[in-house]
Design a protein around this motif. Structure first.
Motif, PDB file in Angstrom:
ATOM      1  N   ALA A  64       0.843  -1.189   0.000  1.00  0.00           N
ATOM      2  CA  ALA A  64       0.000   0.000   0.000  1.00  0.00           C
ATOM      3  C   ALA A  64       0.886   1.248   0.000  1.00  0.00           C
TER       4      ALA A  64
ATOM      5  N   SER B  68       2.348   8.579  -3.963  1.00  0.00           N
ATOM      6  CA  SER B  68       1.101   8.487  -4.724  1.00  0.00           C
ATOM      7  C   SER B  68       1.285   8.988  -6.151  1.00  0.00           C
TER       8      SER B  68
ATOM      9  N   LYS C  57       1.409   3.526 -12.910  1.00  0.00           N
ATOM     10  CA  LYS C  57       0.142   2.916 -13.310  1.00  0.00           C
ATOM     11  C   LYS C  57      -0.207   3.309 -14.741  1.00  0.00           C
TER      12      LYS C  57
ATOM     13  N   ASP D  11      -3.399  -1.603  -9.284  1.00  0.00           N
ATOM     14  CA  ASP D  11      -3.821  -1.529  -7.888  1.00  0.00           C
ATOM     15  C   ASP D  11      -5.181  -2.196  -7.732  1.00  0.00           C
ATOM     16  N   GLU D  12      -5.435  -2.629  -6.516  1.00  0.00           N
ATOM     17  CA  GLU D  12      -6.724  -3.248  -6.208  1.00  0.00           C
ATOM     18  C   GLU D  12      -7.100  -2.884  -4.783  1.00  0.00           C
ATOM     19  N   PRO D  13      -8.386  -2.740  -4.520  1.00  0.00           N
ATOM     20  CA  PRO D  13      -8.795  -2.341  -3.174  1.00  0.00           C
ATOM     21  C   PRO D  13      -8.588  -3.458  -2.164  1.00  0.00           C
ATOM     22  N   ASP D  14      -8.228  -3.056  -0.937  1.00  0.00           N
ATOM     23  CA  ASP D  14      -8.090  -3.996   0.177  1.00  0.00           C
ATOM     24  C   ASP D  14      -8.638  -3.275   1.399  1.00  0.00           C
TER      25      ASP D  14
ATOM     26  N   THR E  22      -9.995  -0.376   3.216  1.00  0.00           N
ATOM     27  CA  THR E  22     -10.019   1.069   2.977  1.00  0.00           C
ATOM     28  C   THR E  22      -8.817   1.550   2.178  1.00  0.00           C
ATOM     29  N   ARG E  23      -7.863   0.666   1.940  1.00  0.00           N
ATOM     30  CA  ARG E  23      -6.668   1.102   1.200  1.00  0.00           C
ATOM     31  C   ARG E  23      -6.566   0.369  -0.126  1.00  0.00           C
ATOM     32  N   ARG E  24      -5.574   0.764  -0.898  1.00  0.00           N
ATOM     33  CA  ARG E  24      -5.354   0.109  -2.181  1.00  0.00           C
ATOM     34  C   ARG E  24      -3.970  -0.538  -2.176  1.00  0.00           C
ATOM     35  N   ILE E  25      -3.912  -1.740  -2.708  1.00  0.00           N
ATOM     36  CA  ILE E  25      -2.646  -2.477  -2.776  1.00  0.00           C
ATOM     37  C   ILE E  25      -2.116  -2.399  -4.206  1.00  0.00           C
ATOM     38  N   TYR E  26      -0.867  -1.984  -4.312  1.00  0.00           N
ATOM     39  CA  TYR E  26      -0.230  -1.882  -5.624  1.00  0.00           C
ATOM     40  C   TYR E  26       0.687  -3.080  -5.848  1.00  0.00           C
TER      41      TYR E  26
END
Lengths: 105, 159
Positions: free
Chosen positions: A29, A45, A52, A59-62, A64-68
Motif C-alpha cells: 500500500a 502516490s 500505473k 492496484d486493487e482495493p483492500d 479502505t486502502r489500495r494495494i499496488y
C-alpha cells in the motif's frame, strides 16, 4: 509499442525505480512504501500514478486502502528492468572511459 | 529508445569520446570500474570483477571473504570491435546452470574518427530464460515468482 516507451521512461526516475523494485518484491500500500522510502506519502502516490499510467503497476482495493503490485499484464518486467540496468551501466561506462581519456591526454 | 528491437531483446547505443581500443579495454578488462557496484550476486562485498580475455573464458566476481561467483561466460573476445558474453543469471537472480536457459549480451565497438567510438549493446535471447520468462506474466506478482527474485536483487541494490 508505445506503452513500452512509456514504461521505460517511467523507470528512468530513480525513486520510481525503487518503488517498482519494492512492488516486485511484494505488493504494498502507499503508506508502506512511504515508510520504506525517503519519500513523502503524496510523492509516492504521484509516482504510483505515473507507474500505473505506464502500465507497470496495477492496484486493487483492500478494505479502505489500495494495494499496488507489478502489472502482470503490462510490460515484460525483465526486459524493462534490464533496459534501465543497461542505461545505468552504459552511462557509468561512458563517464569512466572519458575520464580515463582525459587522464591520458 | 529503440522500439524496433524484438521483444526478446534490449538494445542500447552510446557514443564515447575515446579511441576504440580504449573503449574496448575499459569495457572488458576494467569492467569493475563502471559496473553498477550494487549489481552483484555475492553475499560478501565485492573485491574484484574478473573478465578472462578470451572466448571460452569466464566472468566472475570475487568477494572480500574469498567467495567466487561465476555469472557469465565470454563467448567472443575480438578486440577492439566485438565482445559477447552469456548472462547466466536466472529469473530468480540466481546463477543459471542450464546453459540452454541463458541469454547473451553482445557489444560492438565502431570507430567514429580517431577519438570517438560508438558502442552498440544488445542483450538478446531473453526468451531463452525459459518457463520463467513465458510464465512471467502470471508469476511476477506471485510469492514464488520472479518478483521475489527481483526483490532480492533490489535489496542487494539497496544494501
Amino acid at each position: 509499442m508505445a506503452y513500452r516507451t512509456e514504461g521505460f521512461t517511467a523507470l528512468a526516475d530513480p525513486t520510481r525505480r525503487a518503488i517498482f523494485e519494492r512492488l516486485a518484491e511484494r505488493p504494498s500500500a502507499v503508506g508502506e512504501l512511504a515508510e520504506e522510502l525517503p519519500v513523502s506519502r503524496p510523492a509516492v502516490s504521484q509516482h504510483l500514478k505515473v507507474l500505473k499510467e505506464a502500465e507497470l503497476v496495477i492496484d486493487e482495493p483492500d478494505g479502505t486502502r489500495r494495494i499496488y503490485r507489478v502489472d502482470p499484464e503490462g510490460v515484460d518486467a525483465l526486459r524493462a528492468y534490464l533496459d534501465q540496468f543497461w542505461n545505468q551501466a552504459l552511462a557509468a561506462f561512458k563517464r569512466v572511459v572519458e575520464q580515463k581519456e582525459e587522464d591520458h591526454s | 529508445m529503440n522500439v524496433q528491437a524484438p521483444a526478446t531483446s534490449v538494445t542500447k547505443s552510446i557514443t564515447v569520446e575515446a579511441p576504440i581500443e580504449r573503449a574496448f579495454q575499459v569495457f572488458t578488462e576494467e569492467m569493475q570500474t563502471w559496473w553498477p557496484p550494487e549489481h552483484h550476486l555475492l553475499d560478501a562485498p565485492l573485491a574484484e570483477m574478473v573478465v578472462e580475455p578470451r572466448g571460452g573464458g569466464d566472468i566472475y566476481d570475487l568477494g572480500t571473504d574469498g567467495s567466487k561467483c561465476r555469472w557469465a561466460r565470454v563467448l567472443r573476445y575480438e578486440p577492439p570491435t566485438l565482445f559477447v558474453f552469456s548472462w547466466d543469471i536466472d529469473l530468480q537472480w540466481q546463477i543459471e546452470t542450464d546453459l540452454e536457459r541463458t541469454s547473451e549480451v553482445a557489444i560492438t565497438f565502431t570507430p567514429e574518427g580517431d577519438a570517438r567510438t560508438r558502442v552498440d549493446l544488445e542483450h538478446r535471447n531473453l526468451d531463452r530464460h525459459g518457463d520463467g520468462w513465458e510464465k512471467l506474466r502470471e508469476a511476477v506478482g506471485g510469492p514464488d515468482g520472479w518478483g521475489l527474485g527481483l526483490g532480492r536483487f533490489a535489496q542487494t541494490a539497496a544494501a
